[in-house]
Motif scaffolding. Sequence first.
Motif, short mmCIF file in Angstrom:
data_model
loop_
_atom_site.label_atom_id
_atom_site.label_comp_id
_atom_site.label_asym_id
_atom_site.label_seq_id
_atom_site.Cartn_x
_atom_site.Cartn_y
_atom_site.Cartn_z
N PHE A 87 1.22 -6.56 8.47
CA PHE A 87 1.73 -6.30 7.12
C PHE A 87 2.17 -4.84 6.97
N SER A 88 2.76 -4.29 8.03
CA SER A 88 3.24 -2.90 7.99
C SER A 88 4.33 -2.71 6.94
N SER A 89 4.58 -1.47 6.64
CA SER A 89 5.60 -1.11 5.67
C SER A 89 6.96 -1.71 6.02
N LYS A 90 7.60 -2.27 5.01
CA LYS A 90 8.95 -2.80 5.16
C LYS A 90 10.00 -1.81 4.66
N ASN A 91 9.55 -0.65 4.28
CA ASN A 91 10.44 0.40 3.80
C ASN A 91 10.50 1.49 4.86
N PRO A 92 11.53 1.53 5.68
CA PRO A 92 11.59 2.48 6.81
C PRO A 92 11.39 3.92 6.36
N GLY A 93 10.51 4.61 7.08
CA GLY A 93 10.27 6.02 6.79
C GLY A 93 9.36 6.29 5.63
N VAL A 94 8.77 5.25 5.04
CA VAL A 94 7.84 5.42 3.93
C VAL A 94 6.58 4.60 4.20
N MET A 95 5.41 5.17 3.90
CA MET A 95 4.14 4.50 4.22
C MET A 95 3.06 4.91 3.22
N HIS A 96 2.16 3.97 2.94
CA HIS A 96 0.96 4.30 2.15
C HIS A 96 -0.07 4.93 3.09
N ALA A 97 0.22 6.16 3.51
CA ALA A 97 -0.65 6.85 4.46
C ALA A 97 -1.77 7.63 3.78
N CYS A 98 -1.79 7.59 2.45
CA CYS A 98 -2.87 8.25 1.72
C CYS A 98 -3.78 7.25 1.03
N GLY A 99 -3.51 5.95 1.23
CA GLY A 99 -4.40 4.93 0.70
C GLY A 99 -4.20 4.58 -0.75
N HIS A 100 -3.04 4.91 -1.32
CA HIS A 100 -2.83 4.55 -2.72
C HIS A 100 -2.74 3.04 -2.91
N ASP A 101 -2.43 2.31 -1.84
CA ASP A 101 -2.47 0.85 -1.91
C ASP A 101 -3.90 0.36 -2.12
N ILE A 102 -4.86 1.05 -1.51
CA ILE A 102 -6.28 0.77 -1.77
C ILE A 102 -6.61 1.09 -3.22
N HIS A 103 -6.15 2.23 -3.69
CA HIS A 103 -6.44 2.66 -5.06
C HIS A 103 -5.94 1.62 -6.07
N MET A 104 -4.70 1.16 -5.87
CA MET A 104 -4.11 0.18 -6.80
C MET A 104 -4.86 -1.15 -6.78
N THR A 105 -5.23 -1.60 -5.59
CA THR A 105 -5.92 -2.88 -5.48
C THR A 105 -7.27 -2.83 -6.16
N VAL A 106 -8.01 -1.74 -5.96
CA VAL A 106 -9.30 -1.59 -6.63
C VAL A 106 -9.11 -1.56 -8.14
N ALA A 107 -8.10 -0.82 -8.61
CA ALA A 107 -7.86 -0.75 -10.05
C ALA A 107 -7.53 -2.12 -10.63
N LEU A 108 -6.74 -2.92 -9.92
CA LEU A 108 -6.43 -4.27 -10.38
C LEU A 108 -7.69 -5.13 -10.42
N GLY A 109 -8.56 -4.93 -9.44
CA GLY A 109 -9.81 -5.68 -9.42
C GLY A 109 -10.69 -5.33 -10.60
N VAL A 110 -10.78 -4.06 -10.94
CA VAL A 110 -11.58 -3.63 -12.09
C VAL A 110 -10.96 -4.14 -13.39
N LEU A 111 -9.64 -4.02 -13.49
CA LEU A 111 -8.93 -4.51 -14.68
C LEU A 111 -9.14 -6.01 -14.85
N ALA A 112 -9.06 -6.76 -13.76
CA ALA A 112 -9.24 -8.22 -13.83
C ALA A 112 -10.63 -8.57 -14.33
#
Length: 387
Positions: A87-112
């Motif tokens: 499930f690597s990045s599909k946007n060439p030259g851009v990556m969630h290398a700081c873990g903001h994808d983790i941050h967003m997922t956790v926030a959605l879990g708390v919101l849910a």
Amino acid sequence: MLSESKLTKIYQKLHQIPELALEEVKTKAYLQQEIAKLDQSYLEIKEISELPTALLVKVLGSDPKKTIGYRCDIDALPLTEETGLEFSSKNPGVMHACGHDIHMTVALGVLAYFATTRPKDNLIFFFQPAEESKNGGKLAYELGVFSGKWRPDEFYALHDAPELPAGAIGCNLGTLFAGTTEVDIHLYGKGGHAAYPHQANDMIVCASALIMQAQTIISRNVDPTKGGVLTFGELRAGTIRNVIAGEAMIKGTIRGLTQEMITLIQKRLQEICDGVAQSFGARVELNLNQGGYLPVENDPLLTNFFIEYMQNAPDVEFIETEPKMTGEDFGYLLSKFPGTMFWLGVNDVHALHSNKLVPDQTAILKGVNAITGFLCARMKQEKEVDA
């Protein structure tokens, strides 16, 4: 509440669509899609026309005495991913290398969780663009986003930590992240032939003297028991070996654990630039840009309660951490609202901003559980922590 398998799917989808600061169009659309699936009975959505990739969601409390803010950053970094993940990045030259994808997922879990288990107090979830650059938190604040019924009484946020065990919570009283300042120095003298240095004003020599003098700021002006960093990472001057450079450019960064320390380093650097300019008969222009990247200084009372809760929660592994010299623009919001930033361990050998970062996905549900538990405990307090 979202299941672990659902949270994993959300994380992997977000990981595939990373976007740079203020360009998080697909990311925001996906967040909206997932939020729309939740029970909307107690939810209120706010968008910002001047900051179109930002999103705020308010959960209306059953008997609100305060409003608690939870910030989540959503942008990515300009890196080419080398993890080899399916499930690597599909946007060439851009990556969630700081873990903001983790941050967003956790926030959605708390919101849910709170969309179905109505909280006592109001909650505001701020999905913030442009943390890595362009000062997203500062932009939102200056636009008046957090005013009226959208003003939180306190703010919380997490950052993933590869060096901590998956799901562990880390925090400390005081400063969690340093404040940062971008440094740009332009030096102007007079170019000339290498054989006639007396007819020129060499900016390579001038820049070298400035750099060496600037290194004494930390060693001779900063209290050795306190933290400060001044690093120059870029020096450009000259075009060919037999021509004296009439111009030079230096770029670097200042880091400090308090705003007082950053201000001291900034002041001393300006004084050195002025002195070098005079002694070399050159023009030296110093540009300092701190923007919203202030030190992340945790509120002592709220953070003490946070740490006590995490230390005593039966399913939480709490680790007291040391301050870091990395920067985070949540420091700007903490300069306006009391609150706490903390770490969520993701157990990886690769550092943040590495194009090989692979966070342990088991941290997500553990993070959701720890945060929802803390927020529930915070809302149950009979008295305010600052009473």
